[in-house]
Design an enzyme around this catalytic site. Structure first.
Site, PDB file in Angstrom:
ATOM      1  N   ASP A  27       9.140   2.655   1.586  1.00 34.23           N
ATOM      2  CA  ASP A  27       8.002   3.438   2.066  1.00 34.23           C
ATOM      3  C   ASP A  27       7.866   3.140   3.561  1.00 34.23           C
ATOM      4  O   ASP A  27       7.321   2.113   3.954  1.00 34.23           O
ATOM      5  CB  ASP A  27       6.741   3.042   1.292  1.00 34.23           C
ATOM      6  N   LYS A  54       2.927  10.002   8.210  1.00 34.44           N
ATOM      7  CA  LYS A  54       2.113   9.683   9.385  1.00 34.44           C
ATOM      8  C   LYS A  54       2.552  10.383  10.678  1.00 34.44           C
ATOM      9  O   LYS A  54       2.098  11.476  10.951  1.00 34.44           O
ATOM     10  CB  LYS A  54       2.019   8.167   9.546  1.00 34.44           C
ATOM     11  N   PHE A  69       0.859  -1.191   0.000  1.00 34.88           N
ATOM     12  CA  PHE A  69       0.000   0.000   0.000  1.00 34.88           C
ATOM     13  C   PHE A  69       0.889   1.232   0.000  1.00 34.88           C
ATOM     14  O   PHE A  69       1.766   1.367   0.847  1.00 34.88           O
ATOM     15  CB  PHE A  69      -0.927   0.033   1.221  1.00 34.88           C
TER      16      PHE A  69
HETATM   17  C1  LIG Z   1      -0.813   5.592   5.117  1.00 33.50           C
HETATM   18  C2  LIG Z   1       0.194   5.166   4.112  1.00 33.50           C
HETATM   19  C3  LIG Z   1       0.389   5.873   2.899  1.00 33.50           C
HETATM   20  C4  LIG Z   1      -0.479   7.019   2.493  1.00 33.50           C
HETATM   21  O1  LIG Z   1      -0.357   8.115   3.340  1.00 33.50           O
HETATM   22  P1  LIG Z   1      -1.484   9.269   3.309  1.00 33.50           P
HETATM   23  O2  LIG Z   1      -0.963  10.269   4.279  1.00 33.50           O
HETATM   24  O3  LIG Z   1      -2.771   8.645   3.699  1.00 33.50           O
HETATM   25  O4  LIG Z   1      -1.512   9.821   1.948  1.00 33.50           O
HETATM   26  C5  LIG Z   1       1.408   5.455   2.070  1.00 33.50           C
HETATM   27  N1  LIG Z   1       2.190   4.410   2.388  1.00 33.50           N
HETATM   28  C6  LIG Z   1       2.036   3.705   3.519  1.00 33.50           C
HETATM   29  C7  LIG Z   1       2.954   2.574   3.822  1.00 33.50           C
HETATM   30  C8  LIG Z   1       1.022   4.052   4.414  1.00 33.50           C
HETATM   31  O5  LIG Z   1       0.853   3.334   5.539  1.00 33.50           O
END
Ligand SMILES: *Cc1c(COP(=O)(O)O)cnc(C)c1O
Length: 386
Positions: A216, A245, A131
């Site tokens: 990520d 986050k 994700f």
């Molecule tokens: C939450 C998340 C995103 C997206 O972040 P947003 O601030 O909601 O755009 C991308 N990558 C990972 C691994 C995430 O947990």
């Protein structure tokens, strides 16, 4: 009680699920509009590593807001400089450049653009169950079909390989590959921990082909997994690191960290009006100070161990597997997770799913040991482990 909005007027896409109305927070506690306390075991979706309204971050926001809320990125800003210095000081010396945005998705978008532009190549290799966000570029790297299908066609040249399969990854990475994009622990996809062998294979494939290796760490970063950054577990340093986050203690922010060498090959421009604004940087500076000073990564490792010990006694006829690192834990059930979440909520504990059958725990790293203990007991009871 706070009046709920008229059913004819609500946020776009809100399913209308009856959820508690939360009006206040402190540490791992959230209070609803009737004064009932909940313990937040989901850290408001991984944002609240430092708790709901960490006082040091609140003070930093208040002081910065009174001084200067916004400044165009064309001007130098002491708080932005200080924040970038602090962030880079926590990372391996190979990193020296940071692009600041306002969300995880935007930070992933920047990583995709940086990789394509700096390599002059089109292809992106990401992982099944991964994700990375929901704008069209980031969504192209996201795996789940329900998230992608209504918006086709997405960006071309994205391929997905099985997670934790070094050979499949190696086979997919070629001389057309700009970017290898992985989460060191897949969060939304069900809490799957990458093996050190897999991350090393990704590093080797990127080195062999000239692709940009990007981790990520939007969810895994800033102490969540028991290290400040999850890549430290396997000692595999990426070329690009994506953070968001909890980076600014709850204020919107995203960061794409990379090397001077990659910047030197970057063609074109990338920019954000609000990215790196003084408010977010002041909050980020205070948040980073707090994570380091309070040794929250160590705390995550310690409290995580308590949970894994406890969950060993969960009944195998209800539980398929318990996975995770530090305070990023997934309990995969043999049944739907929704009733377990409802039972926990009725008991005063808020948790979140990761897919239909995984209970995901991302408690604030500052959670009281006693609240954590009570939470673990409530989970065991809700699942049926006694
Ligand atoms: C939450 C998340 C995103 C997206 O972040 P947003 O601030 O909601 O755009 C991308 N990558 C990972 C691994 C995430 O947990």
């Amino acid at each position: 009680m706070i009046p709920r909005p008229e059913p004819s007027r609500r946020e776009f896409g809100e399913g209308g699920h009856p959820r508690p109305t939360i009006v206040r927070g402190d540490g791992a506690s959230l209070w609803d509009d009737r004064g009932r306390r909940f313990v937040d075991l989901g850290a408001t979706h991984g944002v609240g590593n430092l708790g709901a309204s960490p006082p040091a971050v609140v003070r930093a926001i208040q002081e910065q807001a009174a001084r200067l809320i916004h400044l165009g990125s064309g001007y130098a800003s002491p708080v932005r400089t200080e924040f970038l210095e602090k962030l880079l000081g926590l990372l391996p010396p190979s990193f020296g450049r940071v692009f600041l945005a306002n969300s995880g998705t935007e930070a992933v978008e920047a990583a995709i653009k940086i990789a394509r532009s700096s390599t002059g190549r089109p292809k992106v290799v990401a992982a099944m169950r991964g994700f990375h966000g929901r704008t069209l570029g980031a969504l192209s790297a996201t795996w789940r079909r329900e998230l992608r299908e209504p918006f086709l066609p997405l960006v071309p040249e994205f391929v997905h390989v099985p997670f934790n399969d070094p050979a499949a990854l190696d086979a997919a990475v070629d001389e057309r590959t700009a970017l290898v994009l992985l989460e060191p622990v897949q969060g939304e996809g069900g809490v799957h921990v990458a093996t050190a062998e897999y991350l090393r294979a990704a590093r080797a494939a990127a080195d062999r082909s000239g692709a940009v290796l990007t981790f990520d760490e939007v969810q895994t970063g800033l102490g969540r997994t028991g290290r400040l950054f999850a890549f430290e577990h396997a000692r595999v340093v990426p070329d690009v690191l994506v953070l968001s986050k909890s980076l600014a203690g709850g204020v919107p922010i995203g960061a794409t960290v990379t090397t001077p060498e990659i910047e030197s090959r970057f063609r074109g421009s990338h920019h954000s009006t609000f990215g790196g604004n003084p408010l977010a940087c002041a909050a980020g500076l205070a948040a980073l100070d707090l994570v380091v000073r309070e040794r929250l990564a160590e705390r995550a490792e310690k409290l995580g161990r308590v949970a894994f010990d406890r969950f060993r006694s969960l009944p195998p006829e209800r539980v398929r597997e318990v996975r995770g690192l530090g305070l990023m834990i997934g309990i995969e059930l043999r049944e739907k997770v929704a009733p377990v979440l409802a039972a926990l909520e009725a008991n005063g504990f808020l948790a979140i799913p990761a897919g239909a059958t995984v209970l995901r725990l991302l408690p604030p790293l500052v959670i009281d040991a006693a609240d954590w203990d009570r939470g673990l007991a409530a989970i065991s009871e809700a699942i049926g482990g006694g």
